[in-house]
Write a protein that holds these residues in place. Sequence first.
Motif, PDB file in Angstrom:
ATOM      1  N   UNK A 271       0.826  -1.213   0.000  1.00  0.00           N
ATOM      2  CA  UNK A 271       0.000   0.000   0.000  1.00  0.00           C
ATOM      3  C   UNK A 271       0.856   1.257   0.000  1.00  0.00           C
ATOM      4  N   UNK A 272       2.013   1.212   0.669  1.00  0.00           N
ATOM      5  CA  UNK A 272       2.921   2.370   0.661  1.00  0.00           C
ATOM      6  C   UNK A 272       3.329   2.677  -0.775  1.00  0.00           C
ATOM      7  N   UNK A 273       3.770   1.646  -1.493  1.00  0.00           N
ATOM      8  CA  UNK A 273       4.210   1.854  -2.877  1.00  0.00           C
ATOM      9  C   UNK A 273       3.051   2.363  -3.730  1.00  0.00           C
ATOM     10  N   UNK A 274       1.875   1.759  -3.546  1.00  0.00           N
ATOM     11  CA  UNK A 274       0.708   2.158  -4.344  1.00  0.00           C
ATOM     12  C   UNK A 274       0.368   3.630  -4.106  1.00  0.00           C
ATOM     13  N   UNK A 275       0.407   4.049  -2.840  1.00  0.00           N
ATOM     14  CA  UNK A 275       0.028   5.425  -2.535  1.00  0.00           C
ATOM     15  C   UNK A 275       1.070   6.428  -3.017  1.00  0.00           C
ATOM     16  N   UNK A 276       2.357   6.107  -2.843  1.00  0.00           N
ATOM     17  CA  UNK A 276       3.398   7.012  -3.346  1.00  0.00           C
ATOM     18  C   UNK A 276       3.205   7.198  -4.849  1.00  0.00           C
ATOM     19  N   UNK A 277       2.964   6.086  -5.524  1.00  0.00           N
ATOM     20  CA  UNK A 277       2.784   6.141  -6.969  1.00  0.00           C
ATOM     21  C   UNK A 277       1.532   6.960  -7.335  1.00  0.00           C
ATOM     22  N   UNK A 278       0.441   6.733  -6.595  1.00  0.00           N
ATOM     23  CA  UNK A 278      -0.797   7.463  -6.921  1.00  0.00           C
ATOM     24  C   UNK A 278      -0.616   8.966  -6.723  1.00  0.00           C
ATOM     25  N   UNK A 279       0.024   9.355  -5.625  1.00  0.00           N
ATOM     26  CA  UNK A 279       0.181  10.797  -5.369  1.00  0.00           C
ATOM     27  C   UNK A 279       1.100  11.419  -6.418  1.00  0.00           C
ATOM     28  N   UNK A 280       2.230  10.766  -6.673  1.00  0.00           N
ATOM     29  CA  UNK A 280       3.194  11.358  -7.616  1.00  0.00           C
ATOM     30  C   UNK A 280       2.629  11.395  -9.030  1.00  0.00           C
TER      31      UNK A 280
END
Lengths: 292, 798
Positions: A271-280
């Motif tokens: 989820x950390x990776x998914x969220x970083x990717x979504x925000x960026x």
Amino acid sequence: MYPSRFRYEAPHTVAEAIRLLAAGGDNAKVLAGGQSLVPLMKLRFAAPELVVDINNLPGLSYHRADPDGTLRIGALCRHADLERSALLAGTQPTMAAAAPLIADPIVRNRGTLVGSLCHADPQGDWASVVLSLGGSVVAEGPDGRRSIPMTDFVTGPFQNLLAPDEIAVEAVIPAAQGERRGGYLKLERRVGDFATVGVAVSLETAGEVVRRAGIALTGVGASTIAASAAAAALTGHSLTAESIAAAASAAAEAARPRTDHRGSAEYKRHMVATFVERILTRCSAEPAERAA
Amino acid sequence: MAQIAAQRYTGASIRRSEDPRLLTGRGRYVDDIKLPGMLHAAFVRSPLAHARVLSVDVCAARALPGVVAAFTGADLEAMTVPGPDALSTLMGAAGPTPEFTLLATDKVRFAGDPVAVVIAESRYLAEDGCELVEVDYDELPPVASADFALDPGSPPLFANLGDNIARSRSRNEFGDIAATFAGADRVYDFRIDVHRHQNVPMEGRGCVASYDPDLGVLTMHAATQSVHVAKIAVTMRLGMEPDKVRVLAGDIGGSFGLKIGASREELATAAASRALGRPVKWVEDRTENLTASGQAREESFNVRAAVSNDGDLLGLDVTMVIDTGSYPGMGGMVPAIIEAMLPGPYKLAALGFESVGVTTNKAPYVAYRGPWASETFVRERVLDLIAKDLGLDPLEIRLRNAAPRTDPPAVMLTGRPLAGVTTRESLERVAKLADIPAFRRRQAQARAQGRYLGIGVATFIEAAPGPRSPEGASGPMGSESMRLRLDEDGFVVLFTGQMPHGQSHQTTLAQIAADEFGVPFEQVRVVVGDTDVVPFGLTGGSRSATMTGGVTLHGARRLKAKVLDFASHLMEVSAMDLQITDGNVGVRGDPASAVAVSEIARQAASGEFGADVDARLEVEAVFDGGEGGWSGGSHCAVVEVDVETGIVTVERYVAVEDCGVLINPAVVEGQIRGGVAQGIGAVLLERSAYDADGNFQSATFMDYLLPTACDVPRIEIEHLQTVPLDADVNFRGVGEGGMIVAPPTIVNAIEDALSPFGVRIYEQHLPPARILELIATAGSAQPSGSAQPGRSAQPGGR
């Protein structure tokens, strides 16, 4: 769910509050919004002998920007003030994204940003946001004021650097070097839930180039985690699929999640990776100071 | 079919007469009761799941200023009478009875087990006192799972049982299992799990017990589903004569099956009041409610299904294990109901059912809205799994297997006739309302954009009260009584043993009585909650619509006949020529003759009539349920699953229900909405979690998550009122159906959304993290059906 016996004081000046705290020592607690302290007292997980209610202290409910862009948030500024703030909506995309995600409307009406920082709950959202923005906390004690960078302020789960006779009176977010972009995403199973995972991303960009990046993680370690390598992967570059992927994977690596009833460690890291990717990805697609 | 005399109120969404008071904060709940000299109780609870109690020292607590008394388990044992659980006794539970005390004496059996009680001038001081109670424990290995409990080597919770089998293994067969399975094209094996979750009423348990030493009378203000069952529990455990115990109840903030009888804590509070001669209040806090009030549903099922290649479900052979937690209660009674209900509305040829109940170091199993609901979950899940494997549409496989409505009706394999069951109609209607073909087109478009939508359908029937059986009354728990009276103020007063805790009896019963008797709705008073004045009764089992609605109708009819009989003497007109309309008795066709019923009642009370005239305008009515009947319906959900986060959003929810004749559509819809909300919570959020050592993980609302308005969509409801069975009473219960059928509806929709990944679901609790695990492990799940025509059946067995 009834608290132990305690003494209650509600001073009208910071100096008096500090005197009371000094006398109370380790057995005194400051009450601001009370949204963490009161439940802990009801469960008798916290049993302070003295509660110093600072709600009568004048002039602490502000949030305002200095002429140079430095943002100051007073100790009695409520989450709801920040949620409704035109200043934040216009200048602080990460904070504006986080404010409506704090707990639920009832908590937001009472709880404070500075109180949330002091509580130092690894699942607290504001600590990640302020950390990603390179912010600091101003503490006032018998010897005056000092500024403590957020990187040092939290010393462990539910522990901060304040001396027993100090009050955190203000949080400070430095002025941006360039245009701000960023966002905060939080996985909550339901509105009002603590974060299973939260990710704060704060960028300062010049044109397409990232001049400063801050990425901080909520709920995936014993305290808020600064994902410095992930931020470094962005600094000096523009946002491309490659740099975004590199930051996402570095952030996932920085996480120290534990398996619990909210999900497995593997799930939280994902989820950390998914969220970083979504925000960026949103930051790269949208104009500055508008991203999620 | 006879009609209700004047259908003015019945069938209309009359606004609840309870609401103005409750919605403006003027309800009176147990915690609102303050009696002079009242003390407060707080319980010391075990922090350990399983331990021997070596010693309990309450001296320091007793010495604390403000503490009036502190009782250990041994103290309480001396103050009360040993005996089994009152509810188990009432329901005739079979099997060996575990021996235990109100407060733990020899050992503690779950984290939260009460060990001592401190009575003080305030709840604050009582909790301060609890912190001073010293308990010495000798920790025992926790029995934290059903699997371990089945192990003969697991340490028995109850010494007198010798093992952890609470309900011994039993097996029943209906139809020819061997032949059915041998003749099937395919035999499937599934293991399906239902997780532990629980009743979370807004108001928890609680009571104020007040013993009057001069009169020797104990008055208990209770939050209960039945004042009389609570009274039985108090008289049994306190060893008091029935005429010395009075139980009262006011408003109750929900229950869902939790508040039946009187709990150990409530009985201990009553015993403390008697010992001290002062009123004592105990109102559980949320931690106690979540930790110790009771939990439900932890059940697993090994299911073998015999199926034809065309999708005919020919036979089921099911082995069930139920984890009943630590102390006996509802858990022992659930398997028999599940067995009876497993065929549902479908035409099975054979059913094998084997069950075993175990005790574990967890909170006791209590009734929770549709306690047998797992039969519907298992059946409706199995049908979807089979449909997927055979490439059939979920709607099609249900319509194919639903028993047709015939005369005489088809009979369930387990014995009851499917009289008036409208499964086929509700399935077809819900499919039409949901417009499944249009959804499939939208689903395909969404998938092309990387969005995963799913649709799920499930159907159920509920014996509410069930069809008349040759053995006796159709109502669960027997017949229903009511006393009805015409008062001098012209009010028709109903005395009922129902104990409303959200069911709206004060409104719905008044609607029926007003129509049948002939007074305005506002001129009916419904009296509840006092063992001195109401007949025996219990609100539960979705029984009150038929049973109490029916006794109200028949009782009002009899009271009216009696009033008219008396009026005929008064007015010197044949009763045949009299009628009651709008609160007035009058001669048919002569409006000028009208006399208010209050005037009739005053005349009757005047004492001016001789013994030859019956002037007592009161009747006692009993109703056996008449022809009874089934409630049922079909639900359909549309969900979207975020396959990156695992978050499920319920986008649309459609319910088509049939509870016979509606008394009050708004009340029926409220029951369905509440039940569906709990079902959504059960699947997406709620879990009563224990770790491997039996530590409870869900003791606050930040850990035990309830659905909020954000999680529950607008629920679309349509009513079917297809088949009258009885000449007069065709109202059927609707309290539990929403919670029974919503979980399989939602899970079926989630599986449909995830079908591109090949996900198959064999469980009920699907929080975000679990959704992603299911996607990640799809394909390596349980094997699908094996086509083995020659395979011999091996029923049951674990």
